[in-house]
Write a protein that holds these residues in place. Structure first.
Motif, PDB file in Angstrom:
ATOM      1  N   LYS A  66       0.817  -1.221   0.000  1.00 15.69           N
ATOM      2  CA  LYS A  66       0.000   0.000   0.000  1.00 15.69           C
ATOM      3  C   LYS A  66       0.851   1.270   0.000  1.00 15.69           C
ATOM      4  CE  LYS A  66      -3.920  -2.248   2.285  1.00 15.69           C
ATOM      5  NZ  LYS A  66      -4.836  -2.260   3.444  1.00 15.69           N
ATOM      6  N   PRO A  67       1.703   1.420  -1.017  1.00 17.86           N
ATOM      7  CA  PRO A  67       2.539   2.628  -1.066  1.00 17.86           C
ATOM      8  C   PRO A  67       1.710   3.879  -1.352  1.00 17.86           C
ATOM      9  CG  PRO A  67       2.700   1.430  -3.129  1.00 17.86           C
ATOM     10  CD  PRO A  67       1.903   0.562  -2.189  1.00 17.86           C
ATOM     11  N   THR A  68       2.209   4.995  -0.889  1.00 14.30           N
ATOM     12  CA  THR A  68       1.621   6.298  -1.227  1.00 14.30           C
ATOM     13  C   THR A  68       2.532   7.054  -2.197  1.00 14.30           C
ATOM     14  OG1 THR A  68       2.684   7.345   0.680  1.00 14.30           O
ATOM     15  CG2 THR A  68       0.451   6.466   0.996  1.00 14.30           C
ATOM     16  N   ILE A  69       3.794   6.609  -2.268  1.00 16.78           N
ATOM     17  CA  ILE A  69       4.797   7.225  -3.146  1.00 16.78           C
ATOM     18  C   ILE A  69       5.536   6.111  -3.879  1.00 16.78           C
ATOM     19  CG2 ILE A  69       7.014   8.460  -3.189  1.00 16.78           C
ATOM     20  CD1 ILE A  69       5.992  10.089  -0.783  1.00 16.78           C
ATOM     21  N   ILE A  70       5.745   6.295  -5.185  1.00 13.99           N
ATOM     22  CA  ILE A  70       6.510   5.337  -5.983  1.00 13.99           C
ATOM     23  C   ILE A  70       7.681   6.058  -6.634  1.00 13.99           C
ATOM     24  CG2 ILE A  70       6.468   3.835  -8.019  1.00 13.99           C
ATOM     25  CD1 ILE A  70       3.608   3.116  -7.352  1.00 13.99           C
ATOM     26  N   CYS A  71       8.863   5.437  -6.599  1.00 17.69           N
ATOM     27  CA  CYS A  71      10.068   6.003  -7.212  1.00 17.69           C
ATOM     28  C   CYS A  71      10.624   5.025  -8.234  1.00 17.69           C
ATOM     29  CB  CYS A  71      11.132   6.284  -6.161  1.00 17.69           C
ATOM     30  SG  CYS A  71      10.606   7.418  -4.865  1.00 17.69           S
ATOM     31  N   VAL A  72      11.052   5.540  -9.396  1.00 15.62           N
ATOM     32  CA  VAL A  72      11.552   4.691 -10.469  1.00 15.62           C
ATOM     33  C   VAL A  72      12.898   5.186 -10.981  1.00 15.62           C
ATOM     34  CG1 VAL A  72       9.224   4.025 -11.193  1.00 15.62           C
ATOM     35  CG2 VAL A  72      10.331   6.009 -12.260  1.00 15.62           C
ATOM     36  N   SER A 107      14.227  15.011 -14.448  1.00 22.04           N
ATOM     37  CA  SER A 107      13.692  15.848 -15.541  1.00 22.04           C
ATOM     38  C   SER A 107      12.595  15.136 -16.331  1.00 22.04           C
ATOM     39  CB  SER A 107      14.817  16.260 -16.493  1.00 22.04           C
ATOM     40  OG  SER A 107      15.438  15.120 -17.071  1.00 22.04           O
ATOM     41  N   GLU A 108      12.484  13.811 -16.174  1.00 24.51           N
ATOM     42  CA  GLU A 108      11.445  13.053 -16.865  1.00 24.51           C
ATOM     43  C   GLU A 108      10.157  12.928 -16.055  1.00 24.51           C
ATOM     44  OE1 GLU A 108      12.427   9.429 -19.071  1.00 24.51           O
ATOM     45  OE2 GLU A 108      14.528   9.770 -18.555  1.00 24.51           O
ATOM     46  N   LYS A 135       1.003   9.997  -8.108  1.00 23.17           N
ATOM     47  CA  LYS A 135       2.212  10.540  -8.739  1.00 23.17           C
ATOM     48  C   LYS A 135       3.382   9.596  -8.553  1.00 23.17           C
ATOM     49  CE  LYS A 135       5.167  14.648  -8.966  1.00 23.17           C
ATOM     50  NZ  LYS A 135       5.421  16.019  -8.464  1.00 23.17           N
ATOM     51  N   ILE A 136       4.218   9.496  -9.599  1.00 16.99           N
ATOM     52  CA  ILE A 136       5.439   8.695  -9.556  1.00 16.99           C
ATOM     53  C   ILE A 136       6.644   9.635  -9.668  1.00 16.99           C
ATOM     54  CG2 ILE A 136       6.786   6.929 -10.769  1.00 16.99           C
ATOM     55  CD1 ILE A 136       4.169   5.621 -11.585  1.00 16.99           C
ATOM     56  N   TYR A 137       7.655   9.381  -8.870  1.00 14.25           N
ATOM     57  CA  TYR A 137       8.852  10.228  -8.853  1.00 14.25           C
ATOM     58  C   TYR A 137      10.027   9.540  -9.541  1.00 14.25           C
ATOM     59  CZ  TYR A 137       6.457  13.156  -5.417  1.00 14.25           C
ATOM     60  OH  TYR A 137       5.555  13.984  -4.776  1.00 14.25           O
ATOM     61  N   CYS A 138      10.755  10.297 -10.338  1.00  9.26           N
ATOM     62  CA  CYS A 138      11.968   9.808 -11.004  1.00  9.26           C
ATOM     63  C   CYS A 138      13.168  10.234 -10.169  1.00  9.26           C
ATOM     64  CB  CYS A 138      12.071  10.395 -12.412  1.00  9.26           C
ATOM     65  SG  CYS A 138      10.681   9.966 -13.492  1.00  9.26           S
ATOM     66  N   ILE A 139      14.014   9.282  -9.758  1.00 10.68           N
ATOM     67  CA  ILE A 139      15.111   9.625  -8.839  1.00 10.68           C
ATOM     68  C   ILE A 139      16.491   9.204  -9.349  1.00 10.68           C
ATOM     69  CG2 ILE A 139      13.609   9.591  -6.806  1.00 10.68           C
ATOM     70  CD1 ILE A 139      14.841   6.821  -6.129  1.00 10.68           C
TER      71      ILE A 139
END
Length: 260
Positions: A64-70, A75-76, A116-120
């Motif tokens: 049950k994530p609330t934040i996803i990082c890929v 910048s993407e 929302k998905i975050y690019c890290i």
């Protein structure tokens, strides 16, 4: 008075640390094109592959994530989230981001209601040469690094014979993650000519890249109630695990609890 202040300080920090943000830091192989030297054979368009990864996504969504990082550069983030939003709205949308992002990250996000998905990722340090040991002449120790690399490549070949689920189970063991740290960075410290640091200097670039990835993670606005799911290649997962083990902010969650 000093004792009172000390006690208040201990209580304050104790309360802060007791509310660490839970993180499911998930190691994967790249399921689409990758410039990495070692590639896993995988057809992301194959019906069986899609079915397997969908079942894996269902398992991981139970976190049950609330934040996803890929593993894409910051910048993407905007373009990726436009794509992700269209995916959420329309099941027939032609996805622009393939591989593990589409097959697992998007599916986990949809099941868990992540908006929302975050690019890290970090790619500025692009000249990292983990094959330097194959070309450097007059090495002080020309054996250790090469033998270790051969051993790991052989083991990776055996892992490739497993099903997708069992591959990913193996990828998320401490033994495998330790090998990824060694294979991609620490193993290079054995590569040098007398009085020089050729391999160590290359390894430091990979450390630098992963420290920047960790910094990108730390720049995401979070609250104590957030739950973070990170999906990246195994070497990055290994580094992030090491950083987060010592973190006052994050609490690592055992992937094996979800990857049944």
């Amino acid at each position: 008075m000093k004792k009172i202040i000390l006690i208040l300080g201990i209580l304050l920090f104790g309360n802060l640390f007791s509310q660490k943000i839970k993180v499911l830091n998930f190691a994967t192989f790249h399921m689409a094109y990758t410039p990495d030297e070692h590639k896993v054979k995988f057809d992301e368009n194959d019906k069986k592959s899609k079915s397997e990864t969908y079942e894996i996504a269902k398992m991981l969504a139970k976190f049950k994530p609330t934040i996803i990082c890929v593993e894409r550069v910051p910048s993407e983030t905007n373009n990726l989230n436009i794509d992700y939003s269209n995916f959420l709205k329309n099941e027939n949308h032609q996805i622009n981001y393939g591989g593990e992002i589409a097959l697992i990250a998007y599916q986990v996000g949809k099941m868990a209601g992540v908006k929302k998905i975050y690019c890290i990722d970090e790619q500025e340090i692009a000249d990292y040469d983990y094959s330097i040991g194959k070309r450097l002449k007059n090495q002080v120790d020309s054996v250790t690094s090469r033998n270790y690399e051969k051993q790991v490549i052989k083991e990776l070949g055996e892992i490739e014979k497993l099903s997708t689920l069992n591959k990913l189970k193996k990828y998320n063991t401490q033994e495998y993650l330790d090998k990824m740290l060694n294979f991609n960075a620490d193993n290079l410290t054995y590569v040098s000519t007398k009085g020089n640091f050729e391999g160590a200097d290359e390894a430091s670039k990979f450390y630098h890249r992963n420290l920047r990835i960790y910094s990108n993670l730390n720049q995401i606005p979070v609250s104590k109630n957030d739950r973070i799911f990170i999906i990246m290649g195994g070497a990055h997962t290994a580094f992030l695990n090491e950083f987060m083990k010592r973190s006052p902010k994050y609490e690592l969650v055992d992937v094996s609890k979800y990857l049944k």
